[in-house]
Design a protein around this motif. Structure first.
Motif, mmCIF file in Angstrom:
data_model
loop_
_atom_site.group_PDB
_atom_site.id
_atom_site.type_symbol
_atom_site.label_atom_id
_atom_site.label_comp_id
_atom_site.label_asym_id
_atom_site.label_seq_id
_atom_site.Cartn_x
_atom_site.Cartn_y
_atom_site.Cartn_z
ATOM 1 N N SER A 41 54.247 30.650 -23.280
ATOM 2 C CA SER A 41 52.915 31.227 -23.062
ATOM 3 C C SER A 41 51.859 30.465 -23.867
ATOM 4 O O SER A 41 50.797 31.000 -24.157
ATOM 5 C CB SER A 41 52.919 32.702 -23.443
ATOM 6 O OG SER A 41 53.364 32.830 -24.783
ATOM 7 N N GLU A 42 52.177 29.219 -24.208
ATOM 8 C CA GLU A 42 51.268 28.318 -24.928
ATOM 9 C C GLU A 42 50.912 28.843 -26.314
ATOM 10 O O GLU A 42 49.859 28.517 -26.859
ATOM 11 C CB GLU A 42 50.009 28.021 -24.106
ATOM 12 C CG GLU A 42 50.333 27.371 -22.774
ATOM 13 C CD GLU A 42 49.172 26.605 -22.184
ATOM 14 O OE1 GLU A 42 48.021 26.910 -22.539
ATOM 15 O OE2 GLU A 42 49.435 25.711 -21.362
ATOM 16 N N ASN A 43 51.770 29.665 -26.890
ATOM 17 C CA ASN A 43 51.553 30.091 -28.271
ATOM 18 C C ASN A 43 52.094 29.005 -29.199
ATOM 19 O O ASN A 43 53.233 28.561 -29.077
ATOM 20 C CB ASN A 43 52.210 31.443 -28.556
ATOM 21 C CG ASN A 43 53.679 31.458 -28.207
ATOM 22 O OD1 ASN A 43 54.075 30.841 -27.218
ATOM 23 N ND2 ASN A 43 54.489 32.108 -28.989
ATOM 24 N N ASP A 76 39.121 22.784 -34.129
ATOM 25 C CA ASP A 76 38.751 24.013 -33.404
ATOM 26 C C ASP A 76 39.562 24.232 -32.139
ATOM 27 O O ASP A 76 39.977 25.329 -31.834
ATOM 28 C CB ASP A 76 37.272 23.947 -32.992
ATOM 29 C CG ASP A 76 36.376 24.075 -34.206
ATOM 30 O OD1 ASP A 76 36.916 24.429 -35.275
ATOM 31 O OD2 ASP A 76 35.176 23.811 -34.080
ATOM 32 N N ASN A 77 39.765 23.152 -31.375
ATOM 33 C CA ASN A 77 40.344 23.335 -30.042
ATOM 34 C C ASN A 77 41.830 23.006 -29.939
ATOM 35 O O ASN A 77 42.398 23.071 -28.863
ATOM 36 C CB ASN A 77 39.564 22.505 -29.021
ATOM 37 C CG ASN A 77 39.544 21.037 -29.405
ATOM 38 O OD1 ASN A 77 39.965 20.700 -30.508
ATOM 39 N ND2 ASN A 77 39.075 20.190 -28.514
ATOM 40 N N GLY A 78 42.461 22.622 -31.016
ATOM 41 C CA GLY A 78 43.882 22.344 -30.874
ATOM 42 C C GLY A 78 44.537 21.625 -32.050
ATOM 43 O O GLY A 78 43.896 21.295 -33.041
ATOM 44 N N LEU A 153 46.981 23.395 -27.442
ATOM 45 C CA LEU A 153 45.704 24.098 -27.519
ATOM 46 C C LEU A 153 45.867 25.286 -28.445
ATOM 47 O O LEU A 153 46.898 25.951 -28.417
ATOM 48 C CB LEU A 153 45.285 24.583 -26.137
ATOM 49 C CG LEU A 153 44.966 23.487 -25.134
ATOM 50 C CD1 LEU A 153 44.627 24.094 -23.787
ATOM 51 C CD2 LEU A 153 43.795 22.646 -25.641
ATOM 52 N N VAL A 154 44.850 25.525 -29.246
ATOM 53 C CA VAL A 154 44.975 26.668 -30.139
ATOM 54 C C VAL A 154 44.405 27.900 -29.446
ATOM 55 O O VAL A 154 43.218 28.143 -29.459
ATOM 56 C CB VAL A 154 44.279 26.415 -31.495
ATOM 57 C CG1 VAL A 154 44.326 27.667 -32.347
ATOM 58 C CG2 VAL A 154 44.971 25.283 -32.209
ATOM 59 N N ARG A 155 45.282 28.620 -28.765
ATOM 60 C CA ARG A 155 44.873 29.904 -28.199
ATOM 61 C C ARG A 155 45.378 30.996 -29.124
ATOM 62 O O ARG A 155 44.681 31.872 -29.536
ATOM 63 C CB ARG A 155 45.487 30.096 -26.813
ATOM 64 C CG ARG A 155 44.999 29.064 -25.828
ATOM 65 C CD ARG A 155 44.809 29.666 -24.440
ATOM 66 N NE ARG A 155 44.237 28.669 -23.570
ATOM 67 C CZ ARG A 155 44.955 27.909 -22.749
ATOM 68 N NH1 ARG A 155 46.241 28.061 -22.663
ATOM 69 N NH2 ARG A 155 44.367 27.004 -21.997
ATOM 70 N N ARG A 156 46.654 30.897 -29.442
ATOM 71 C CA ARG A 156 47.276 31.869 -30.339
ATOM 72 C C ARG A 156 48.188 31.056 -31.258
ATOM 73 O O ARG A 156 49.068 30.353 -30.779
ATOM 74 C CB ARG A 156 48.096 32.852 -29.507
ATOM 75 C CG ARG A 156 48.553 34.060 -30.240
ATOM 76 C CD ARG A 156 48.716 35.226 -29.268
ATOM 77 N NE ARG A 156 49.727 34.937 -28.247
ATOM 78 C CZ ARG A 156 51.023 35.163 -28.422
ATOM 79 N NH1 ARG A 156 51.462 35.680 -29.537
ATOM 80 N NH2 ARG A 156 51.884 34.892 -27.459
ATOM 81 N N THR A 157 47.917 31.116 -32.534
ATOM 82 C CA THR A 157 48.698 30.297 -33.461
ATOM 83 C C THR A 157 49.434 31.188 -34.452
ATOM 84 O O THR A 157 48.843 32.099 -35.024
ATOM 85 C CB THR A 157 47.784 29.333 -34.248
ATOM 86 O OG1 THR A 157 46.983 28.617 -33.328
ATOM 87 C CG2 THR A 157 48.589 28.348 -35.064
#
Ligand SMILES: Nc1ncnc2c1ncn2[C@@H]1O[C@H](COP(=O)(O)OP(=O)(O)O)[C@@H](O)[C@H]1O
Ligand SMILES: C=C(OP(=O)(O)O)C(=O)O
Length: 193
Positions: A41-43, A76-78, A153-157
């Motif tokens: 889930s791109e976490n 910021d974005n990844g 991508l930093v959506r949920r880290t």
């Protein structure tokens, strides 16, 4: 950068990493000594810890895409990997416990400080007569589920601190909120005291 008199390839990567610690903050980018992987889930998970705490072992997880095992830039974005490969400890390396790292031991990988049989060229990964800090340097493409390019991508880290903790410290940490997941070099424990 010039490195003289070293007997350890880690000096090369750590030397460049020091330069990144100087250059990146000037661009408002944070350089991190961490492993990094990404779930379906791109976490994104970042693994922090001293040498030997398990950054390489735990970021190389066949259920997740490997972004890198040791050096990253965070903005910021990844997250992006600084290196093109991994530098795994290989003392006591075994096919059963760490199959993905084991399978990187082939043409193209550089083994350092290991002891091997000069006739058969078989490596004795349990031999620490040179040093316990034996290493395998391999291109990240040697890990089947590496994420190429090595960017997340930093959506949920999630931030994972890999530490050696006593039971007392684990109990103390469990009083924190949000409740952390503590991963130690003896295993993974989600705190539920
Ligand atoms: N449960 C575990 N989790 C992580 N590493 C473990 C575990 N048990 C044993 N190890 C060993 O500990 C070492 C961890 O080293 P490594 O992942 O290279 O650390 P780092 O990348 O933080 O320097 C490896 O030799 C690995 O085989
Ligand atoms: C290469 C090194 O980093 P790590 O052990 O965290 O892989 C090192 O500390 O020499």
């Amino acid at each position: 950068m010039v490195i003289l008199g070293t007997q350890y390839a880690g000096e090369m990567k750590k030397g460049l990493f020091s330069l990144m610690h100087y250059l990146m903050p000037k661009r408002e980018i944070l350089s991190l000594h961490s492993g990094c992987n990404m779930g379906k889930s791109e976490n994104v998970a970042l693994f922090f810890g001293l040498s030997g705490m398990g950054k390489t072992t735990l970021s190389t997880d066949n259920n997740r895409e490997l972004i890198g095992d040791d050096e990253h830039c965070w903005r910021d974005n990844g997250v992006t990997n600084i290196e093109g490969g991994c530098f795994a400890k290989c003392i006591n390396l075994s096919k059963e416990i760490e199959p993905d790292i084991w399978n990187t031991i082939k043409f193209g990988t550089v083994l350092e400080n290991v002891v091997f049989d000069e006739h058969t060229r078989d490596v004795d990964f349990c031999d620490k007569s040179v040093t316990e800090n034996t290493r395998a340097a391999y291109p990240i493409e040697f890990i089947p589920n590496a994420r190429i390019p090595c960017v997340g991508l930093v959506r949920r880290t999630s931030f994972c601190w890999l530490v050696m903790l006593s039971e007392f410290c684990l109990r103390l940490a469990s009083s924190l909120w949000p409740r952390p997941c503590i991963i130690s070099s003896v295993g993974i424990r989600r705190l539920s005291f």
